[in-house]
Design an enzyme around this catalytic site. Structure first.
Site, PDB file in Angstrom:
ATOM      1  N   ASP A 229     -97.255 -32.117  33.283  1.00 56.91           N
ATOM      2  CA  ASP A 229     -96.864 -33.347  33.944  1.00 56.91           C
ATOM      3  C   ASP A 229     -96.617 -34.450  32.911  1.00 56.91           C
ATOM      4  O   ASP A 229     -97.330 -34.536  31.915  1.00 56.91           O
ATOM      5  CB  ASP A 229     -97.989 -33.758  34.911  1.00 56.91           C
ATOM      6  CG  ASP A 229     -97.636 -34.974  35.724  1.00 56.91           C
ATOM      7  OD1 ASP A 229     -96.608 -34.929  36.432  1.00 56.91           O
ATOM      8  OD2 ASP A 229     -98.371 -35.987  35.657  1.00 56.91           O
ATOM      9  N   GLU A 253     -92.346 -31.844  32.034  1.00 52.12           N
ATOM     10  CA  GLU A 253     -91.559 -32.807  32.814  1.00 52.12           C
ATOM     11  C   GLU A 253     -90.978 -33.860  31.878  1.00 52.12           C
ATOM     12  O   GLU A 253     -91.714 -34.662  31.305  1.00 52.12           O
ATOM     13  CB  GLU A 253     -92.452 -33.474  33.870  1.00 52.12           C
ATOM     14  CG  GLU A 253     -91.675 -34.437  34.735  1.00 52.12           C
ATOM     15  CD  GLU A 253     -92.569 -35.388  35.523  1.00 52.12           C
ATOM     16  OE1 GLU A 253     -92.065 -36.003  36.467  1.00 52.12           O
ATOM     17  OE2 GLU A 253     -93.769 -35.525  35.197  1.00 52.12           O
TER      18      GLU A 253
END
Ligand SMILES: *[C@@H]1O[C@H](CO)[C@@H](O)[C@H](O)[C@H]1NC(C)=O
Ligand SMILES: *[C@@H]1O[C@H](CO)[C@@H](O)[C@H](O)[C@H]1NC(C)=O
Ligand SMILES: *[C@@H]1O[C@H](CO)[C@@H](O)[C@H](O)[C@H]1NC(C)=O
Length: 530
Positions: A229, A253
């Site tokens: 993330d 990400e």
């Protein structure tokens, strides 16, 4: 019950069944990923009743997911990506509760909101029994605490495990400059409702600890891959070591549509893969008043800029973006957009609810509980996803070089984008259009076949043959996408076992054919996967 669809073609085929062993980039390229938000996928008791408050817990659990794996597997998916699994804050905040799993407070405890450790292990074991890979989302950029709206934020670091001291964090500053890496990597994201206390991943103590944590997490729970993330918000140097420590494939990400900003993560060896935001934006534009020429350009730019576009996640929706249908809920447009991401280069990734044509806007409205759909396996996009995943799985099984053969543009104009992917014999030729369900009726010639090759359009189960130049006629109508596969490649797959001849007036019969296919698929895709 189900054996690996790849075992016949992969020397390491056995690695796919039973326990997973450090699934790497090559194993992942052959997979198709379904993204699950645990709190919103399925409840332990399977109940579908009661509306839930979108920013609070809705009751989904690991056990709920385990009980509903058929729903995912019948759609042809071979991997599942799930929400972070570690303990989060229990507080109610101005931006809701930690139902999404991104507000870590203790890396060494599992999130008891999603179930017990045994339930999590049972889920993983059941997934591996079914030859499904598991990708777990991990948070490394920050630890989280409720924010009392006083700046600089007062953080009680002793509440964090293991980073229980201020010295493990960057000094407070609020991210203000989204163009300057120093700023968006070292400052703290979104101080609103919660503070995301920014870990100092430059410091060896923090980097070593996170590396050893992820290594333990992956090996304890037999995780096959991780999603990192907010990878863009940690310092570059941290990433390669962290990925290496995990021992598995990783997606990071990196939210940007700028080719060089994304591709540098691959060319510098920082990350093996990323969700493909480079095509996400132009893909959406093409269905919202734009054209496919830009998408075609973005695709070739990504190929020249990135080292390995086959390791990028090809997606249309995720838990951070408004749903595709939020801007236009025309079914034909959604079918076309999904056809693209499922057959494009890279690893297809579908976010739960996308197959049910959910329409939610930005966070948290794009996180509708899936049970609202009653897990309808006849829904048009469910059926389409199922067919196309099976077409792709089959093409890979016939010839693994399918995976790393670049989708070749046959046509890119204002209304159409047509491509051929895969070597002759297992090639898939597909055309998407942005004409919508109001689209007109017309014929379009399409190359991509061998002379006189017999083909099936798999979304309608219509058969036809190429002419002496390897060209077929596509009978376009109502803006439907078209996907052609050589008839010979479909033998024994259960895909379009019955076909009828294609022609100018055959479109009306198409719905019936698609329904027939749906019924076949509902039987459990047994024919293809056994
Ligand atoms: C942080 O910065 C953003 C602009 O990037 C601003 O909107 C917000 O009010 C700031 N918050 C605090 C707590 O300083
Ligand atoms: C990516 O490709 C470039 C150009 O071919 C090469 O110099 C670089 O070493 C590659 N990086 C990785 C991580 O493979
Ligand atoms: C399809 O593309 C054309 C040409 O760019 C555009 O005019 C039209 O609005 C697009 N259709 C949709 C539904 O976005």
């Amino acid at each position: 019950m189900r054996t690996s669809i790849f075992s016949a073609v992969t020397a390491a085929g056995l690695a796919f069944s039973g326990f997973s062993q450090a699934a790497g980039i090559d194993e992942w390229k052959g997979r198709s990923v379904y993204q699950v938000m645990i709190d919103r996928f399925a409840r332990t008791d399977g109940s579908t009743s009661a509306a839930c408050e979108m920013s609070l817990f809705c009751g989904g659990s690991w056990k709920g997911l385990m009980n509903k794996l058929d729903y995912i597997q019948d759609m042809g998916f071979t991997a599942v990506q799930i929400s972070p699994i570690v303990k989060n804050i229990d507080d109610h905040t101005a931006v809701g509760d930690a139902y999404h799993g991104y507000w870590s407070v203790d890396n060494y405890k599992l999130n008891d909101k999603f179930g017990t450790e045994q339930e999590f292990k049972d889920l993983v074991a059941e997934m591996h029994k079914r030859d499904l890979f598991l990708m777990v989302d991990v948070v490394v950029n920050n630890m989280v605490q409720k924010f009392d709206n006083v700046v600089p934020p007062k953080v009680d670091y002793s509440k964090f495990n293991p980073f229980n001291d201020k010295k493990y964090f960057h000094p407070y500053c609020n991210v203000t400059d989204w163009e300057d890496p120093k700023n968006y990597q070292n400052c703290w994201l979104y101080p609103y409702g919660v503070v995301l206390a920014d870990l100092d991943t430059d410091s060896p103590a923090v980097a070593d600890e996170l590396g050893s944590w992820v290594n333990g997490l992956v090996s304890n729970y037999l995780i096959d891959g991780i999603r990192i993330d907010a990878a863009k918000h940690v310092n570059d140097d941290f990433l390669p070591g962290f990925v290496k420590s995990s021992g598995v494939f990783a997606w990071g990400e990196v939210l940007t549509g700028v080719t060089k900003d994304m591709c540098r993560y691959q060319t510098l060896g920082l990350l093996p893969g990323m969700p493909n935001y480079l095509e996400y934006y132009p893909l959406n534009e093409a269905f919202n008043g734009g054209s496919f020429e830009k998408l075609d350009k973005a695709k070739s730019d990504a190929r020249s800029g990135c080292n390995d576009t086959f390791a990028l996640g090809s997606f249309l929706e995720n838990h951070d973006m408004p749903r595709f249908a939020n801007s236009n809920d025309d079914m034909a447009l959604a079918q076309n957009a999904m056809t693209y991401i499922l057959l494009n280069d890279g690893i297809p990734t579908v976010y739960q609810g996308q197959e049910q044509h959910f329409k939610g806007n930005g966070t948290p409205f794009n996180r509708e509980p899936l049970w609202q759909s009653n897990y309808d396996q006849q829904a048009p996009l469910y059926v389409l996803t199922s067919t196309l995943n099976k077409v792709r799985n089959n093409a890979i099984k016939l010839d693994t070089s399918y995976l790393e053969s670049k989708a070749e543009t046959l046509r890119a104009d204002t209304n159409h984008f047509c491509m051929k992917k895969g070597p002759y014999g297992s090639q898939v030729v597909f055309c998407i259009t942005n004409k919508s369900s109001k689209g007109d009726k017309y014929q379009l010639p399409m190359k991509g076949f061998q002379p006189s090759e017999e083909v099936v359009e798999v979304l309608t189960c219509k058969s036809s043959a190429a002419d002496g130049t390897g060209t077929i006629t596509m009978y376009m109508d109502k803006g439907a996408p078209k996907v052609y596969v050589p008839t010979a490649a479909l033998k024994g797959t259960g895909i379009c076992e019955k076909t009828s001849e294609d022609g100018p007036d055959s479109a009306a019969a198409s719905l019936g054919a698609a329904r027939g296919l749906a019924a076949l698929i509902a039987v459990g895709c047994a024919a293809l996967l056994i």
